[in-house]
Design a protein around this motif. Structure first.
Motif, PDB file in Angstrom:
ATOM      1  N   MET A 147      83.359  -1.470 -43.048  1.00  0.00           N
ATOM      2  CA  MET A 147      83.895  -2.495 -43.701  1.00  0.00           C
ATOM      3  C   MET A 147      84.762  -1.983 -44.798  1.00  0.00           C
ATOM      4  SD  MET A 147      81.137  -5.530 -43.567  1.00  0.00           S
ATOM      5  CE  MET A 147      82.104  -6.667 -44.327  1.00  0.00           C
ATOM      6  N   ALA A 148      84.347  -1.023 -45.584  1.00  0.00           N
ATOM      7  CA  ALA A 148      84.910  -0.327 -46.510  1.00  0.00           C
ATOM      8  C   ALA A 148      86.303   0.585 -46.366  1.00  0.00           C
ATOM      9  CB  ALA A 148      83.962   0.472 -47.456  1.00  0.00           C
ATOM     10  N   GLY A 149      86.496   0.717 -44.775  1.00  0.00           N
ATOM     11  CA  GLY A 149      87.627   1.286 -44.464  1.00  0.00           C
ATOM     12  C   GLY A 149      87.235   2.718 -43.973  1.00  0.00           C
ATOM     13  N   LEU A 150      86.107   3.232 -44.269  1.00  0.00           N
ATOM     14  CA  LEU A 150      85.721   4.527 -43.917  1.00  0.00           C
ATOM     15  C   LEU A 150      85.484   4.737 -42.207  1.00  0.00           C
ATOM     16  CD1 LEU A 150      83.157   5.357 -46.605  1.00  0.00           C
ATOM     17  CD2 LEU A 150      85.493   5.796 -46.560  1.00  0.00           C
ATOM     18  N   GLU A 151      85.743   6.037 -41.741  1.00  0.00           N
ATOM     19  CA  GLU A 151      85.486   6.292 -40.409  1.00  0.00           C
ATOM     20  C   GLU A 151      83.985   6.618 -40.429  1.00  0.00           C
ATOM     21  OE1 GLU A 151      86.079   9.945 -37.545  1.00  0.00           O
ATOM     22  OE2 GLU A 151      87.650   9.461 -38.689  1.00  0.00           O
ATOM     23  N   ALA A 152      83.127   6.064 -39.314  1.00  0.00           N
ATOM     24  CA  ALA A 152      81.767   6.286 -39.124  1.00  0.00           C
ATOM     25  C   ALA A 152      81.639   7.221 -38.088  1.00  0.00           C
ATOM     26  CB  ALA A 152      81.151   4.711 -38.706  1.00  0.00           C
ATOM     27  N   VAL A 153      80.648   8.123 -38.462  1.00  0.00           N
ATOM     28  CA  VAL A 153      80.182   9.168 -37.510  1.00  0.00           C
ATOM     29  C   VAL A 153      79.456   8.710 -36.503  1.00  0.00           C
ATOM     30  CG1 VAL A 153      78.498  11.229 -37.257  1.00  0.00           C
ATOM     31  CG2 VAL A 153      80.409  11.161 -39.128  1.00  0.00           C
ATOM     32  N   ASP A 154      79.675   9.188 -35.109  1.00  0.00           N
ATOM     33  CA  ASP A 154      78.814   8.310 -34.207  1.00  0.00           C
ATOM     34  C   ASP A 154      77.305   8.921 -34.341  1.00  0.00           C
ATOM     35  OD1 ASP A 154      77.506   8.471 -31.247  1.00  0.00           O
ATOM     36  OD2 ASP A 154      79.390   7.193 -31.149  1.00  0.00           O
ATOM     37  N   GLY A 155      76.468   7.918 -34.138  1.00  0.00           N
ATOM     38  CA  GLY A 155      74.939   8.416 -34.332  1.00  0.00           C
ATOM     39  C   GLY A 155      74.286   9.349 -33.382  1.00  0.00           C
ATOM     40  N   SER A 156      75.205   9.578 -32.196  1.00  0.00           N
ATOM     41  CA  SER A 156      74.756  10.455 -31.331  1.00  0.00           C
ATOM     42  C   SER A 156      74.844  12.068 -31.650  1.00  0.00           C
ATOM     43  CB  SER A 156      75.402  10.500 -30.095  1.00  0.00           C
ATOM     44  OG  SER A 156      76.830  10.610 -30.058  1.00  0.00           O
ATOM     45  N   ARG A 157      75.783  12.213 -32.756  1.00  0.00           N
ATOM     46  CA  ARG A 157      75.927  13.376 -33.499  1.00  0.00           C
ATOM     47  C   ARG A 157      75.053  13.777 -34.164  1.00  0.00           C
ATOM     48  NH1 ARG A 157      81.580  13.728 -36.077  1.00  0.00           N
ATOM     49  NH2 ARG A 157      81.199  16.031 -36.620  1.00  0.00           N
ATOM     50  N   LEU A 158      74.058  12.830 -34.846  1.00  0.00           N
ATOM     51  CA  LEU A 158      73.181  13.067 -35.900  1.00  0.00           C
ATOM     52  C   LEU A 158      71.781  13.428 -35.053  1.00  0.00           C
ATOM     53  CD1 LEU A 158      74.025  10.185 -38.351  1.00  0.00           C
ATOM     54  CD2 LEU A 158      74.834  12.769 -38.314  1.00  0.00           C
ATOM     55  N   ALA A 159      71.486  13.591 -34.075  1.00  0.00           N
ATOM     56  CA  ALA A 159      70.452  14.366 -33.307  1.00  0.00           C
ATOM     57  C   ALA A 159      69.215  13.441 -33.950  1.00  0.00           C
ATOM     58  CB  ALA A 159      70.368  15.761 -33.700  1.00  0.00           C
ATOM     59  N   GLY A 160      69.113  12.333 -33.713  1.00  0.00           N
ATOM     60  CA  GLY A 160      67.943  11.660 -33.787  1.00  0.00           C
ATOM     61  C   GLY A 160      67.396  11.666 -35.268  1.00  0.00           C
ATOM     62  N   GLY A 161      68.061  11.689 -36.107  1.00  0.00           N
ATOM     63  CA  GLY A 161      67.675  11.864 -37.549  1.00  0.00           C
ATOM     64  C   GLY A 161      67.455  13.136 -38.089  1.00  0.00           C
ATOM     65  N   ASP A 162      67.677  14.181 -37.408  1.00  0.00           N
ATOM     66  CA  ASP A 162      67.495  15.715 -38.077  1.00  0.00           C
ATOM     67  C   ASP A 162      68.294  15.766 -39.344  1.00  0.00           C
ATOM     68  OD1 ASP A 162      66.536  18.445 -37.553  1.00  0.00           O
ATOM     69  OD2 ASP A 162      68.864  18.660 -38.002  1.00  0.00           O
ATOM     70  N   LEU A 163      67.651  16.114 -40.291  1.00  0.00           N
ATOM     71  CA  LEU A 163      68.273  16.231 -41.625  1.00  0.00           C
ATOM     72  C   LEU A 163      69.530  17.393 -41.705  1.00  0.00           C
ATOM     73  CD1 LEU A 163      65.241  15.398 -43.729  1.00  0.00           C
ATOM     74  CD2 LEU A 163      67.190  13.961 -43.290  1.00  0.00           C
ATOM     75  N   ARG A 164      68.786  18.584 -41.216  1.00  0.00           N
ATOM     76  CA  ARG A 164      70.005  19.730 -41.199  1.00  0.00           C
ATOM     77  C   ARG A 164      71.260  19.179 -40.201  1.00  0.00           C
ATOM     78  NH1 ARG A 164      67.985  24.225 -43.508  1.00  0.00           N
ATOM     79  NH2 ARG A 164      65.615  23.906 -43.703  1.00  0.00           N
ATOM     80  N   THR A 165      71.024  18.779 -39.306  1.00  0.00           N
ATOM     81  CA  THR A 165      72.101  18.209 -38.485  1.00  0.00           C
ATOM     82  C   THR A 165      73.173  17.424 -39.378  1.00  0.00           C
ATOM     83  OG1 THR A 165      71.120  18.616 -36.533  1.00  0.00           O
ATOM     84  CG2 THR A 165      72.986  17.240 -36.306  1.00  0.00           C
ATOM     85  N   GLN A 166      72.521  16.302 -40.098  1.00  0.00           N
ATOM     86  CA  GLN A 166      73.248  15.622 -40.996  1.00  0.00           C
ATOM     87  C   GLN A 166      74.014  16.121 -41.866  1.00  0.00           C
ATOM     88  OE1 GLN A 166      71.001  12.250 -42.506  1.00  0.00           O
ATOM     89  NE2 GLN A 166      72.803  11.158 -43.583  1.00  0.00           N
ATOM     90  N   ALA A 167      73.381  17.085 -42.378  1.00  0.00           N
ATOM     91  CA  ALA A 167      74.172  17.927 -43.662  1.00  0.00           C
ATOM     92  C   ALA A 167      75.396  18.535 -42.773  1.00  0.00           C
ATOM     93  CB  ALA A 167      73.283  18.918 -44.240  1.00  0.00           C
ATOM     94  N   ALA A 168      74.974  19.202 -41.618  1.00  0.00           N
ATOM     95  CA  ALA A 168      76.132  20.102 -41.093  1.00  0.00           C
ATOM     96  C   ALA A 168      77.278  19.019 -40.550  1.00  0.00           C
ATOM     97  CB  ALA A 168      75.419  20.722 -39.850  1.00  0.00           C
ATOM     98  N   VAL A 169      77.130  17.804 -40.173  1.00  0.00           N
ATOM     99  CA  VAL A 169      78.009  17.017 -39.683  1.00  0.00           C
ATOM    100  C   VAL A 169      78.928  16.686 -40.806  1.00  0.00           C
ATOM    101  CG1 VAL A 169      78.426  14.818 -38.697  1.00  0.00           C
ATOM    102  CG2 VAL A 169      76.906  16.313 -37.437  1.00  0.00           C
ATOM    103  N   ALA A 170      78.182  16.118 -42.083  1.00  0.00           N
ATOM    104  CA  ALA A 170      78.819  15.911 -43.267  1.00  0.00           C
ATOM    105  C   ALA A 170      79.966  16.930 -43.638  1.00  0.00           C
ATOM    106  CB  ALA A 170      78.080  15.364 -44.532  1.00  0.00           C
TER     107      ALA A 170
END
Length: 413
Positions: free
Chosen positions: A269-292
């Motif tokens: 809603m703020a106009g940002l692109e949203a990373v697809d949840g499938s890229r975040l490996a079910g909540g793995d924190l290291r993956t979230q950091a890497a994707v960011a």
């Protein structure tokens, strides 16, 4: 210059007796968050939650620069945006939470689930997550509900776990509904919807109970010792408002990185692109950091939202919360800070708030932040920690959460 907002949702807390009068953040080992507190500016975020509605996404709305009193309707529209559900100007989006209800055991009564005939007196909110029901099981139940209760006016949409969506076409938006987490262990009679449209919502919730209590999947769950998802609880209502785009306002490309449908939708809603949840490996924190970090190679700004697992967030095990906070610091914050340093000059604000519900009560307390600019010499904050007490003791004036993003993107500040 790269810009990051790191939102640690619900990690702040009041002192706990079982921790010797300390908070989970104080007990946890968080060297990376502490590094931010020591190198930059630490202080409180000023907000006025008593002046507008509480709910998921409230702090996110403010920190992205939108005044909640004007732009925050409730988490329902955020869920819709994340799920790609179109909501018209006159439609109302509701969070649709799968819960477990039980009969209130009275003297001389056996109690139990089957004694409930309809929603009302002597019905208790047993579990506001339906025993942390899986997404696959919940989808089957939502589809059964939509088949029997869906219409041109009402549609149900599957989300994740116990969290789902209902859209009421040309619906009423002034009903007063209650977050089911505030009702756990309590009778629901005083918290059923009130106000305009309440009767219709109550009838939908009661009809969902009649459908779900005898559903074969719930019978299987009960037989296996799991809690049945025997009712849909409607709350978090709101209309979809137009939000001015952050990308246009600040002339930059941005992304939201979050497992939460609410915060993904908020970013959209703020106009940002949203990373697809499938890229975040079910909540793995290291993956979230890497994707960011991958996204920041291509974009200027990332809103990185993280919250504790549901079983920790809504559970009573304070030691588990301490461990979960340490995991966030070790597996998300550390790699993110190291990666940002390799990308060059950057600014980051890490913020922490109390979330919505803690120990069955509406959470209250000021959020706090640590702000660092890699182009500015570190402040003399040796020994300072990213904890509630140090933020409250800071000599830095409280910062307006809705205006912080202007400072983040300001030239030369």
């Amino acid at each position: 210059m790269k810009y990051v907002i790191l939102h640690a949702d619900g990690m702040a807390a009041h002192p706990r007796q079982e921790l010797g009068g300390r908070t989970p953040l104080q007990v946890a080992s968080t060297p990376h968050l502490d590094r931010l507190a020591q190198a930059g500016e630490l202080g409180l975020l000023a907000s006025s939650p008593e002046q507008h509605r509480r709910g998921s996404g409230l702090m996110g709305t403010a920190i992205l620069g939108y005044d909640p009193k004007k732009y925050y309707q409730g988490p329902g529209p955020f869920e819709a945006a994340s799920l790609g559900v179109a909501v018209g100007e006159q439609d109302v989006a509701y969070r649709c939470t799968m819960v477990t209800l039980r009969a209130d055991v009275q003297p001389g009564s056996k109690g139990g689930l089957n004694e409930i005939k309809k929603l009302g007196p002597h019905v208790v909110m047993d579990d506001a997550t339906a025993g942390l029901i899986s997404t696959e099981e919940a989808r089957e139940l939502i589809e059964a509900i939509n088949e029997q209760l869906g219409s041109e006016m009402i549609q149900f949409y599957p989300g994740l776990g116990h969290r789902h969506l209902m859209v009421w076409g040309n619906g009423k938006s002034r009903a007063v509904c209650t977050d089911p987490q505030l009702l756990v262990g309590r009778p629901i009679a005083e918290a059923l919807p009130t106000g305009e449209g309440a009767d219709f919502l109550w009838k939908l919730m009661d009809a969902s109970f009649q459908i779900l209590r005898d559903h074969p999947l719930n019978e299987e769950r009960s037989a296996a010792g799991q809690k049945p998802a025997n009712c849909l609880w409607l709350w978090g209502e709101g209309r979809a408002l137009f939000w001015p785009s952050l990308s246009e306002r600040f002339k930059m490309a941005g992304v939201v990185v979050s497992q939460s449908d609410v915060h993904r939708g908020l970013g959209i809603m703020a106009g940002l692109e949203a990373v697809d949840g499938s890229r975040l490996a079910g909540g793995d924190l290291r993956t979230q950091a890497a994707v960011a970090l991958e996204e920041l190679v291509k974009k200027d700004f990332a809103y990185v939202h993280v919250e504790l697992p549901d079983e920790v967030l809504y559970g009573s095990d304070v030691a588990a919360k301490v461990k979960a906070i340490e995991a966030v610091d070790r597996e998300l914050v550390g790699p993110l800070l190291d990666g940002l340093a390799k990308l060059g000059s950057h600014r980051i604000v890490a913020l922490c708030d109390f979330g919505n519900v803690q120990q069955g009560q509406a959470a209250d307390g000021p959020g706090f932040f640590a702000y660092c600019d890699s182009t500015v010499s570190p402040s003399a904050g040796a020994g300072r920690r990213f904890i509630e007490a140090d933020a409250q003791a800071s000599t830095v004036p409280s910062r307006d959460a809705t205006k912080f993003i202007v400072r983040l993107f300001a030239k030369g500040s």
